[in-house]
Design a protein around this motif. Structure first.
Motif, PDB file in Angstrom:
ATOM      1  N   MET A 151       0.844  -1.208   0.000  1.00  0.00           N
ATOM      2  CA  MET A 151       0.000   0.000   0.000  1.00  0.00           C
ATOM      3  C   MET A 151       0.874   1.250   0.000  1.00  0.00           C
ATOM      4  N   LEU A 152       0.532   2.180  -0.895  1.00  0.00           N
ATOM      5  CA  LEU A 152       1.286   3.434  -0.996  1.00  0.00           C
ATOM      6  C   LEU A 152       0.422   4.591  -0.504  1.00  0.00           C
ATOM      7  N   ASP A 153       1.064   5.643  -0.060  1.00  0.00           N
ATOM      8  CA  ASP A 153       0.353   6.841   0.400  1.00  0.00           C
ATOM      9  C   ASP A 153       0.905   8.020  -0.393  1.00  0.00           C
ATOM     10  N   GLU A 154       0.082   8.566  -1.289  1.00  0.00           N
ATOM     11  CA  GLU A 154       0.560   9.692  -2.106  1.00  0.00           C
ATOM     12  C   GLU A 154      -0.274  10.934  -1.846  1.00  0.00           C
ATOM     13  N   ARG A 155       0.384  12.063  -1.886  1.00  0.00           N
ATOM     14  CA  ARG A 155      -0.311  13.354  -1.834  1.00  0.00           C
ATOM     15  C   ARG A 155      -0.572  13.690  -3.299  1.00  0.00           C
ATOM     16  N   ALA A 156      -1.825  13.531  -3.746  1.00  0.00           N
ATOM     17  CA  ALA A 156      -2.098  13.517  -5.186  1.00  0.00           C
ATOM     18  C   ALA A 156      -2.789  14.801  -5.656  1.00  0.00           C
ATOM     19  N   PRO A 157      -2.150  15.567  -6.556  1.00  0.00           N
ATOM     20  CA  PRO A 157      -2.815  16.742  -7.125  1.00  0.00           C
ATOM     21  C   PRO A 157      -3.998  16.333  -8.017  1.00  0.00           C
ATOM     22  N   ALA A 205      -8.861   2.782  -4.200  1.00  0.00           N
ATOM     23  CA  ALA A 205      -8.079   3.808  -3.502  1.00  0.00           C
ATOM     24  C   ALA A 205      -8.919   4.327  -2.342  1.00  0.00           C
ATOM     25  N   SER A 206      -8.261   4.915  -1.357  1.00  0.00           N
ATOM     26  CA  SER A 206      -8.971   5.451  -0.204  1.00  0.00           C
ATOM     27  C   SER A 206      -8.507   6.898  -0.012  1.00  0.00           C
ATOM     28  N   LEU A 207      -9.466   7.839  -0.145  1.00  0.00           N
ATOM     29  CA  LEU A 207      -9.111   9.270  -0.179  1.00  0.00           C
ATOM     30  C   LEU A 207      -9.558   9.990   1.076  1.00  0.00           C
ATOM     31  N   ARG A 208      -8.727  10.914   1.542  1.00  0.00           N
ATOM     32  CA  ARG A 208      -9.181  11.887   2.545  1.00  0.00           C
ATOM     33  C   ARG A 208      -9.752  13.053   1.760  1.00  0.00           C
ATOM     34  N   VAL A 209     -11.011  13.379   2.019  1.00  0.00           N
ATOM     35  CA  VAL A 209     -11.654  14.411   1.202  1.00  0.00           C
ATOM     36  C   VAL A 209     -11.474  15.804   1.786  1.00  0.00           C
ATOM     37  N   SER A 210     -10.896  15.877   3.002  1.00  0.00           N
ATOM     38  CA  SER A 210     -10.709  17.185   3.630  1.00  0.00           C
ATOM     39  C   SER A 210      -9.532  17.107   4.585  1.00  0.00           C
ATOM     40  N   GLY A 237      -3.329   3.578  -1.669  1.00  0.00           N
ATOM     41  CA  GLY A 237      -3.683   2.563  -2.661  1.00  0.00           C
ATOM     42  C   GLY A 237      -2.440   1.907  -3.246  1.00  0.00           C
ATOM     43  N   PRO A 238      -2.562   0.957  -4.112  1.00  0.00           N
ATOM     44  CA  PRO A 238      -3.817   0.252  -4.383  1.00  0.00           C
ATOM     45  C   PRO A 238      -4.167  -0.679  -3.235  1.00  0.00           C
TER      46      PRO A 238
END
Ligand SMILES: Cc1cc2nc3c(=O)[nH]c(=O)nc-3n(C[C@H](O)[C@H](O)[C@H](O)COP(=O)(O)OP(=O)(O)OC[C@H]3O[C@@H](n4cnc5c(N)ncnc54)[C@H](O)[C@@H]3O)c2cc1C
Ligand code: FES
Length: 265
Positions: free
Chosen positions: A1-7, A38-43, A93-94
């Motif tokens: 599992m990777l953790d990216e700060r995604a634009p 994927a699992s996103l933080r929305v805020s 993700g993934p």
């Protein structure tokens, strides 16, 4: 599992209540397989605390982007629909296990209801990239306005059949009625299904009776999304005691339909 700060590249409405989000996440894009999520933080605020799990809908390894397709339902998806390009989102993700690929040349029937389509679009596009053209996509929605544009569907399969509950586009009725026709027409198929619980249970039943292999991508509320909280379990048809439960976020979300204990209906 990777953790990216995604634009965010874009986040736009594609059908009534449905949005397509493209993120720049090159490391996740390299590894993502159809059926994974994927699992996103929305805020960046404390609320909503939990992330939103979304299946990969498309991945471009060369461009380093992932696409997610979502319906606005509650607080997380509504906040996500307001996110703007250039903003960045924390993206894990993934996650999970995806679809098992078909045998070479095997006919594949992809069956999606409502917002169950994203993992199937990725599966279909990946199969086409690999030269696998024996693919049919069956897409069901409540009405014509809830269907994705035809270009998005055709990218996933050379043959697309639509159904609507209200008869405003394609077959008037359930998408599983189209599945029954497809199973009558061709033997040796492999079915991949994702959508509302009742639709997947019906697809699983049709396939079981015809001895056709069927994989289902299940959904459940998720807290952690990576196996720790045990809040997303599904009851399987085998095993004893707690052993009969499996975590959708780790052992799934894709399961062989024969593995799942479906509610009688
Ligand atoms: C592995 C996985 C992949 C997913 N992929 C997608 C996707 O590609 N696109 C997409 O739009 N959604 C997808 N979902 C569902 C999505 O994560 C939820 O709809 C989302 O968490 C809703 O959050 P919310 O705060 O907007 O709404 P909430 O307030 O949490 O929910 C609003 C309403 O939606 C329903 N709901 C919420 N979550 C679920 C769920 N997991 N299962 C069934 N019903 C639910 C409930 O009826 C609830 O009342 C996926 C879920 C999982 C577990
Ligand atoms: S969501 Fe926590 S174990 Fe699956």
């Amino acid at each position: 599992m990777l953790d990216e700060r995604a634009p965010i590249c874009f986040n736009r409405q594609v059908a009534e209540g449905f949005y397509r989000l493209r993120l720049e996440a090159p490391r996740i894009a390299t590894q993502a397989e159809p059926g994974q999520f994927a699992s996103l933080r929305v805020s960046d605020q404390l609320v909503p605390l939990l992330r939103i799990p979304l299946s990969f809908c498309a991945v471009d390894k060369q461009a380093g982007t992932i696409d997610l397709l979502y319906e606005t339902r509650g607080p997380k998806s509504r906040l996500l629909s307001q996110a703007q390009p250039q903003q960045t989102l924390s993206c894990l993700g993934p996650l999970g296990r995806g679809f098992v690929p078909p045998a070479p040349g095997q006919r594949v029937v992809l069956v999606g209801g409502g917002i169950g389509l994203p993992p199937l679009l990725f599966m279909g596009a990946r199969l086409r990239q690999q030269g696998h053209e024996e693919v049919v996509l069956l897409a069901g929605a409540r009405s014509a306005a809830k269907h994705l544009p035809s270009g998005e569907l055709q990218a996933a399969a050379p043959q697309v059949r639509l159904a609507t509950d209200d008869g405003s586009l394609g077959h008037g009725g359930l998408v599983t009625e189209l599945l029954a026709e497809e199973l009558e027409a061709g033997s040796g198929s492999m079915v991949c299904a994702c959508g509302p619980q009742g639709m997947m249970a019906a697809a699983a039943g049709l396939c079981r009776r015809r001895e056709v292999s069927c994989q289902v991508s299940l959904e459940e509320y998720m807290a952690c999304g990576f196996g720790v909280c045990v809040g997303c379990v599904v009851e399987t048809a085998s095993g004893e005691g707690y052993g009969r439960y499996q975590r959708i976020c780790v052992e799934g979300p894709v399961f062989d339909a024969l593995q799942v204990r479906w509610e009688e209906g």
